[in-house]
Design a protein around this motif. Structure first.
Motif, PDB file in Angstrom:
ATOM      1  N   GLY A  37      -3.725 -10.458  -9.663  1.00 25.51           N
ATOM      2  CA  GLY A  37      -3.565 -11.579  -9.010  1.00 25.51           C
ATOM      3  C   GLY A  37      -3.496 -11.746  -8.375  1.00 25.51           C
ATOM      4  N   LEU A  38      -3.074 -12.993  -7.378  1.00 22.06           N
ATOM      5  CA  LEU A  38      -2.266 -12.933  -5.855  1.00 22.06           C
ATOM      6  C   LEU A  38      -1.361 -12.058  -6.238  1.00 22.06           C
ATOM      7  CD1 LEU A  38      -3.389 -16.313  -4.071  1.00 22.06           C
ATOM      8  CD2 LEU A  38      -5.021 -14.108  -4.069  1.00 22.06           C
ATOM      9  N   LEU A  39      -0.341 -12.033  -7.139  1.00 23.86           N
ATOM     10  CA  LEU A  39       0.701 -11.951  -6.186  1.00 23.86           C
ATOM     11  C   LEU A  39       0.817 -10.397  -6.745  1.00 23.86           C
ATOM     12  CD1 LEU A  39       3.567 -13.505  -6.037  1.00 23.86           C
ATOM     13  CD2 LEU A  39       4.186 -12.995  -8.087  1.00 23.86           C
ATOM     14  N   ALA A  40       0.283 -10.118  -7.784  1.00 24.78           N
ATOM     15  CA  ALA A  40       0.200  -8.840  -7.982  1.00 24.78           C
ATOM     16  C   ALA A  40       0.423  -7.906  -7.118  1.00 24.78           C
ATOM     17  CB  ALA A  40      -0.719  -8.263  -9.517  1.00 24.78           C
ATOM     18  N   SER A  41      -1.023  -8.361  -6.087  1.00 27.61           N
ATOM     19  CA  SER A  41      -1.769  -7.761  -5.039  1.00 27.61           C
ATOM     20  C   SER A  41      -0.610  -7.635  -3.937  1.00 27.61           C
ATOM     21  CB  SER A  41      -3.212  -8.633  -4.462  1.00 27.61           C
ATOM     22  OG  SER A  41      -4.227  -8.224  -5.349  1.00 27.61           O
ATOM     23  N   VAL A  42      -0.484  -8.911  -3.653  1.00 30.69           N
ATOM     24  CA  VAL A  42       0.932  -9.239  -2.587  1.00 30.69           C
ATOM     25  C   VAL A  42       1.717  -8.272  -3.146  1.00 30.69           C
ATOM     26  CG1 VAL A  42       2.124 -10.065  -1.418  1.00 30.69           C
ATOM     27  CG2 VAL A  42       0.185 -11.162  -1.870  1.00 30.69           C
ATOM     28  N   LEU A  43       2.823  -7.817  -4.162  1.00 33.56           N
ATOM     29  CA  LEU A  43       3.440  -6.694  -4.672  1.00 33.56           C
ATOM     30  C   LEU A  43       2.908  -5.655  -4.966  1.00 33.56           C
ATOM     31  CD1 LEU A  43       5.776  -9.549  -6.613  1.00 33.56           C
ATOM     32  CD2 LEU A  43       6.536  -9.385  -4.370  1.00 33.56           C
ATOM     33  N   ARG A  44       1.622  -5.558  -4.737  1.00 34.24           N
ATOM     34  CA  ARG A  44       1.002  -3.813  -5.158  1.00 34.24           C
ATOM     35  C   ARG A  44       2.151  -3.327  -6.252  1.00 34.24           C
ATOM     36  NH1 ARG A  44      -0.253  -1.024   0.456  1.00 34.24           N
ATOM     37  NH2 ARG A  44      -2.272  -3.018   0.385  1.00 34.24           N
ATOM     38  N   LEU A  45       2.079  -4.516  -7.423  1.00 37.29           N
ATOM     39  CA  LEU A  45       2.330  -4.053  -8.663  1.00 37.29           C
ATOM     40  C   LEU A  45       2.070  -2.586  -9.218  1.00 37.29           C
ATOM     41  CD1 LEU A  45       2.865  -7.564 -10.373  1.00 37.29           C
ATOM     42  CD2 LEU A  45       4.611  -6.696  -9.335  1.00 37.29           C
ATOM     43  N   PRO A  46       2.569  -1.712 -10.144  1.00 39.30           N
ATOM     44  CA  PRO A  46       1.500  -0.693 -10.928  1.00 39.30           C
ATOM     45  C   PRO A  46       0.212  -0.790 -11.312  1.00 39.30           C
ATOM     46  CG  PRO A  46       3.924  -0.894 -11.359  1.00 39.30           C
ATOM     47  CD  PRO A  46       3.802  -2.076 -10.874  1.00 39.30           C
ATOM     48  N   ALA A  47      -0.188  -2.066 -11.967  1.00 35.15           N
ATOM     49  CA  ALA A  47      -1.064  -2.374 -12.863  1.00 35.15           C
ATOM     50  C   ALA A  47      -2.361  -2.779 -11.887  1.00 35.15           C
ATOM     51  CB  ALA A  47      -0.876  -3.887 -13.484  1.00 35.15           C
ATOM     52  N   GLN A  48      -1.837  -3.154 -11.033  1.00 33.57           N
ATOM     53  CA  GLN A  48      -3.110  -3.589  -9.619  1.00 33.57           C
ATOM     54  C   GLN A  48      -3.327  -2.105  -9.081  1.00 33.57           C
ATOM     55  OE1 GLN A  48      -2.299  -3.486  -6.242  1.00 33.57           O
ATOM     56  NE2 GLN A  48      -4.449  -4.315  -5.463  1.00 33.57           N
ATOM     57  N   ARG A  49      -1.970  -1.655  -8.681  1.00 34.41           N
ATOM     58  CA  ARG A  49      -2.921  -0.381  -8.387  1.00 34.41           C
ATOM     59  C   ARG A  49      -2.929   0.615  -8.801  1.00 34.41           C
ATOM     60  NH1 ARG A  49       3.010   0.337  -6.418  1.00 34.41           N
ATOM     61  NH2 ARG A  49       2.771   2.759  -7.568  1.00 34.41           N
ATOM     62  N   ARG A  50      -3.106   0.520 -10.497  1.00 32.52           N
ATOM     63  CA  ARG A  50      -4.222   2.177 -11.155  1.00 32.52           C
ATOM     64  C   ARG A  50      -5.546   0.339 -11.116  1.00 32.52           C
ATOM     65  NH1 ARG A  50      -1.250   0.583 -15.605  1.00 32.52           N
ATOM     66  NH2 ARG A  50       0.320   0.640 -15.383  1.00 32.52           N
ATOM     67  N   GLU A  51      -4.995  -0.368 -11.072  1.00 31.69           N
ATOM     68  CA  GLU A  51      -6.805  -1.633 -11.850  1.00 31.69           C
ATOM     69  C   GLU A  51      -7.654  -0.835 -10.047  1.00 31.69           C
ATOM     70  OE1 GLU A  51      -7.773  -5.286 -13.170  1.00 31.69           O
ATOM     71  OE2 GLU A  51      -7.704  -5.331 -10.919  1.00 31.69           O
ATOM     72  N   GLU A  52      -6.668  -0.708  -9.647  1.00 32.42           N
ATOM     73  CA  GLU A  52      -7.903  -1.093  -7.683  1.00 32.42           C
ATOM     74  C   GLU A  52      -8.355   0.861  -8.149  1.00 32.42           C
ATOM     75  OE1 GLU A  52      -9.287  -2.441  -4.337  1.00 32.42           O
ATOM     76  OE2 GLU A  52      -8.572  -3.569  -6.751  1.00 32.42           O
ATOM     77  N   ARG A  53      -7.033   2.087  -8.290  1.00 27.01           N
ATOM     78  CA  ARG A  53      -8.027   2.936  -7.947  1.00 27.01           C
ATOM     79  C   ARG A  53      -8.799   2.960  -9.452  1.00 27.01           C
ATOM     80  NH1 ARG A  53      -2.885   5.323  -9.129  1.00 27.01           N
ATOM     81  NH2 ARG A  53      -3.362   5.201 -12.026  1.00 27.01           N
ATOM     82  N   ASP A  54      -8.573   2.903 -10.665  1.00 27.00           N
ATOM     83  CA  ASP A  54     -10.008   3.236 -12.012  1.00 27.00           C
ATOM     84  C   ASP A  54     -10.809   2.288 -10.827  1.00 27.00           C
ATOM     85  OD1 ASP A  54      -7.940   4.595 -13.132  1.00 27.00           O
ATOM     86  OD2 ASP A  54      -7.697   2.535 -14.802  1.00 27.00           O
ATOM     87  N   VAL A  55     -11.142   1.141 -10.197  1.00 28.06           N
ATOM     88  CA  VAL A  55     -12.308   0.584 -10.253  1.00 28.06           C
ATOM     89  C   VAL A  55     -12.541   1.504  -8.726  1.00 28.06           C
ATOM     90  CG1 VAL A  55     -11.509  -1.105  -8.293  1.00 28.06           C
ATOM     91  CG2 VAL A  55     -13.878  -1.335 -10.086  1.00 28.06           C
ATOM     92  N   ARG A  56     -12.298   1.823  -7.458  1.00 31.05           N
ATOM     93  CA  ARG A  56     -13.121   2.768  -7.208  1.00 31.05           C
ATOM     94  C   ARG A  56     -13.311   4.561  -7.483  1.00 31.05           C
ATOM     95  NH1 ARG A  56     -11.446   1.346  -1.787  1.00 31.05           N
ATOM     96  NH2 ARG A  56     -10.366  -0.118  -1.529  1.00 31.05           N
ATOM     97  N   GLU A  57     -12.826   4.586  -8.292  1.00 31.84           N
ATOM     98  CA  GLU A  57     -13.126   5.783  -8.782  1.00 31.84           C
ATOM     99  C   GLU A  57     -15.002   5.389  -9.371  1.00 31.84           C
ATOM    100  OE1 GLU A  57     -10.996   7.895 -11.959  1.00 31.84           O
ATOM    101  OE2 GLU A  57      -9.262   8.279 -10.230  1.00 31.84           O
ATOM    102  N   ALA A  58     -14.636   4.210 -10.097  1.00 29.66           N
ATOM    103  CA  ALA A  58     -15.565   4.721 -11.016  1.00 29.66           C
ATOM    104  C   ALA A  58     -16.265   3.461  -9.877  1.00 29.66           C
ATOM    105  CB  ALA A  58     -15.650   2.745 -11.799  1.00 29.66           C
ATOM    106  N   GLY A  59     -16.275   2.895  -8.698  1.00 29.26           N
ATOM    107  CA  GLY A  59     -17.447   2.491  -8.172  1.00 29.26           C
ATOM    108  C   GLY A  59     -18.202   3.715  -7.030  1.00 29.26           C
TER     109      GLY A  59
END
Lengths: 310, 301, 256
Positions: free
Chosen positions: C109-131
């Motif tokens: 969500g927005l808040l997780a993205s602003v705070l760069r919570l671990p789950a958000q960072r992990r999700e972003e890293r995974d989606v980049r790898e998949a991409g």
């Protein structure tokens, strides 16, 4: 790594320069910088709507006004310290934006542009006519108390400088991170091709509503800071002209680019001050400068690269 | 009843002026998908040029009132048309293939530039048309006292709109303009000289806008350097209301807004006069997102 | 029951029936939807992907009725698409185009993205790898940072397919994927479609290039004037007199 390093160094240098500016410049110029900072807040928040999502919003001043009047009314009639009205101002402007957005956001391009201009004008006229009996008509509201921060009462432009530019720094951080997240990606996809964005699985209606409400709420909070700085507010500070200036800042600097938008705020809010020596011809030169700069750099002075970060 | 009739004619008179200005917005938009924000200032230029000619040359005394006004109108329209074409060259042509919004900002810059140029030339205060040079009798029309000048203005705006309608719908070049408005690239492929079409709309639109400015000067007597923004914004609203890019739509939108404003400020509230146009616009767009006569989608996907 | 079932789909535009009572099923594998120009193929696609709503009829996907859902919800259910006239996000990088296609599967969500919570960072890293993996899959490895607008035509087609695959669909719907491709690019595309199928993703495609259709499709559905006139394996369709007549009657196009 150097391609990433250079902007970081430039940003640090810029921040350092800003930090010492109030100690080097005259009070007059610090006050100008305070105005630039407020415009920067407005431009950064409009950039989210216009630059990232590509929604043609030329009525940003309306939400700025809702926030400023919320702060002024709460602090003068209920005695709430003005900085504590920030959440209320943000919520009021955000709610108003949601109200406007629900029917209007499905309009395309230029239709949205004229409707947002219309919303801005309706708000201004409502304020002039004292539509709710709370806004003081064309005289506005005066006697807004000075802001108090951690026990310090901020009076001088130098003191306000750190409040305003602190808010700009927070905004750059928050919006920079949003822009780099899936949310920013979705907004830029919508800007480039809304049908394809929806077809790629992006909930476009929700993303547009979210960004419009968020950007407008941010403008509302900038309104609180404006009310605190001025201590007097009246409808003429929230006219079409203000919306146009903020719109120009975003596009002149480079839509979607945070450093570009900051540069745009400096140029659009600052240039007329620099042209003061030209007396009555300064706006003439300003208009000409806008034209020339757009013709020379149609994507803005500091555009966002397609591949890179914010 | 008398009052209503009076308000209706006032509304139609103002609406005719909105319609003339709206035509300039809509024709330029139709061909270039560009909102010419400087169009309001071309309207102001027309009003000021009328003032200059009236105070410098005694038209009416030399060739009689009607012929004098006709000559005056031709001069004003010609000069404003040339200014419009120059504006297109300087501010818009270099941006024709650029991102759409950069042309919007250039147009805003042009608007600021022209407005301040007018202020520097004519001063920041209102200028007043010399009424001794103008016909000032009133005539009885349908039981209402109507000043001759106002009747002339209404007749002239009707005549200009009729002429434009005939030009756009009954001539070869008019067909070319409509074709370019539907699809510029297809028109080019069909052998239409799009640059000539662009030049034409930047001559015709400003000429009509300039004529409208002159009419406002002649009817109300006062001209000021900021007047273009109010009329321009209403006219732009009218163009969108009618369906931007659509010539009959701009006429309908202009007349409708004029009447709504007149009736609204007479029977509802004078203070809210300037808001009625936008309220009507938003209400109409909620029902018809592309305006009253706008059939095709606003933007190519 | 097939993965996708169309039941009595009809859509009229201004009194003209673009699609009239069309029913067919799309089983696992590669299905081609063919027919002369104006037969209503793209309208059927738009009805499947939610871009337009049918006047009558239902679309059932994986045993659930998805008729009239918004396009992004249909993507989330597992149907991703490409467009006849390629629609990329020209201002975004190649990789960001692919990541936009994965958006429906992301949770941050927005808040997780602003705070760069671990789950958000992990999700972003995974989606980049998949991409990046999807880019490699379609043959665009190493192009991730380039602006999408800078790609050549054939590369754009493949990027659009990568964007669709990034949604992890069970069915991809390709609208004229070979359009504008030269012979060797079309051959590469056949390989790509087979590899998509090998991943267990069902493919439905519209195509005019009959050589390509006959080569990659296991089943064909033929439309004419908004009506289904034939359905079956390619060899049978090639000999179907109604199909031959439809093609010869409509244009000089040769079905074989």
């Amino acid at each position: 790594m150097s391609r990433r390093g250079a902007p970081a160094v430039a940003a640090a240098l810029f921040a350092a320069l800003l930090c010492i500016a109030p100690f080097l410049l005259s009070t007059y110029w610090v006050d100008v910088l305070d105005s630039v900072g407020l415009y920067a807040l407005l431009a950064l928040s409009l950039n989210l709507i216009l630059g990232e999502a590509g929604l043609y919003d030329m009525g940003h001043a309306a939400f700025f006004a809702v926030g400023a009047y919320t702060a002024a009314i709460l602090s003068t009639s209920l005695g709430i310290p003005v900085l504590l009205t920030l959440p209320a101002s943000g919520c009021a402007a955000g709610l108003f934006a949601a109200l406007v957005a629900l029917p209007v956001l499905r309009l395309r391009g230029d239709y949205l542009l004229i409707v947002t201009i219309g919303v801005g004008e309706i708000v201004r006229i409502a304020l002039v006519n004292d539509a709710f009996g709370l806004t003081g008509g064309s005289n506005g509201i005066f006697g807004i108390p000075r802001p108090v921060l951690l026990g310090w009462r901020l009076r001088t432009p130098e003191q306000l400088f750190f409040l305003i530019w602190g808010a700009v720094a927070v905004t750059v951080l928050v919006f920079g991170r949003l822009s780099a997240s899936r949310f920013g990606r979705a907004l830029r996809a919508i800007r480039d091709d809304e049908v394809a964005a929806e077809g790629s699985g992006i909930d476009t209606a929700r993303a547009k509503l979210t960004v419009f409400v968020l950007g407008s709420a941010w403008a509302g909070m900038a309104g609180t800071l404006f009310a605190a700085k001025m201590t007097v507010i009246s409808p003429e500070s929230f006219g079409f002209w203000e919306s146009v200036l903020v719109f120009a800042m975003v596009l002149l600097g480079g839509a979607g680019s945070i450093p570009g938008v900051l540069l745009g705020a400096f140029l659009v809010a600052g240039l007329p001050e620099l042209f003061r020596g030209l007396a009555s011809a300064r706006m003439l030169v300003f208009g000409l400068a806008l034209m020339v700069m757009m013709v020379v750099r149609p994507r803005g002075l500091w555009p966002r690269r397609a591949g890179g970060g914010p | 009843m008398e009052e209503l009739l009076q308000q209706l004619t006032n509304g139609l008179a103002v609406g005719g002026i909105y319609a003339l200005v709206a035509l300039g917005y809509t024709m330029v938009y139709g061909v270039l998908r560009l909102i010419n924000f400087a169009h309001g200032e071309l309207f102001t230029l027309g009003a000021y040029l009328g003032f200059t000619f009236l105070t410098s040359f005694a038209f009416a005394g030399r060739v009689g009132p009607i012929a004098g006004l006709g000559l005056l109108a031709l001069l004003v329209m010609g000069l404003v048309a040339v200014t419009g074409a120059l504006l297109e060259r300087a501010a818009y042509r270099p941006l024709r293939d650029a991102p759409r919004l950069s042309a919007v900002v250039s147009a805003l810059g042009a608007s600021i530039f022209l407005q301040n140029a007018l202020m520097l030339v004519y001063g920041a205060r209102f200028q007043v048309y010399p009424d001794e040079a103008l016909p000032n009798r009133a005539v009885r029309l349908f039981g209402a006292q109507v000043p001759v000048m106002r009747a002339l203005v209404v007749a002239a705006s009707a005549a200009l709109m009729a002429a434009l309608w005939l030009f756009v719908h009954r001539t070869r070049f008019g067909t070319a303009i409509r074709a370019a408005a539907i699809d510029r690239d297809a028109a080019r492929l069909a052998g239409i000289d799009v640059d000539r079409v662009v030049l034409a709309v930047f001559l015709i639109g400003p000429a009509l806008g300039g004529a409208a400015g002159l009419m406002v000067g002649l009817t109300y007597g006062q001209v000021g350097f900021t007047m273009g923004w109010g009329y321009g914004m209403k006219a732009f609203t009218a163009a969108i209301l009618g369906g931007i890019g659509n010539v009959p739509g701009a006429m309908l939108g202009g007349l409708l807004l004029g009447v709504v404003e007149a009736l609204g400020s007479a029977y509802l509230s004078t203070a809210w006069k300037d808001a009625f146009a936008f309220i009507v616009l938003i209400a109409v767009l909620l029902v018809r997102p592309t305006g009253l006569l706008g059939e095709r989608i606003a933007e190519k996907a | 029951m097939s993965l996708l079932e169309l039941q009595g789909l009809s859509k009229r535009f201004g009194g003209v029936a673009a699609v009239d009572g069309v029913s067919f099923g799309v089983p696992d594998g590669v299905t081609g939807l063919i027919g002369p120009n104006g037969a209503g193929k793209t309208t059927v696609f738009n009805l499947i992907t939610g871009n337009i709503r049918p006047d009558r009829g239902t679309v059932t996907f994986a045993d659930t009725d998805i008729t009239g859902l918004a396009p992004h919800r249909i993507v989330a259910r597992g149907i991703a698409r490409t467009f006849q006239a390629i629609r990329l996000f020209g201002g975004l990088s190649v990789l960001d185009n692919v990541l936009a296609g994965a958006d429906a599967g992301l949770r941050a969500g927005l808040l997780a993205s602003v705070l760069r919570l671990p789950a958000q960072r992990r999700e972003e890293r995974d989606v980049r790898e998949a991409g990046l993996a999807e880019l490699e899959f379609v043959g665009l490895a190493g192009k991730g940072a380039a602006p999408a607008a800078s790609l050549a035509h054939g590369e754009r087609r493949r990027l659009e397919i990568a964007r669709a695959l990034a949604a992890r669909p069970r069915l991809v719907v390709l609208d004229e994927p070979a359009g504008g491709l030269n012979e060797s690019e079309t051959a590469d595309l056949s390989g790509l479609v087979r590899r998509i199928r090998a991943r267990g993703v069902t493919v439905l495609l519209i195509e005019h290039d009959m050589g390509f259709v006959m080569e990659v499709c296991e089943r064909l559905v033929v439309l004419e004037h908004g009506v289904k006139i034939a359905e079956g394996p390619p060899e049978a369709i090639r000999r179907d007199p109604r199909v031959i007549e439809a093609y010869l009657g409509a244009a000089e196009g040769d079905p074989a």
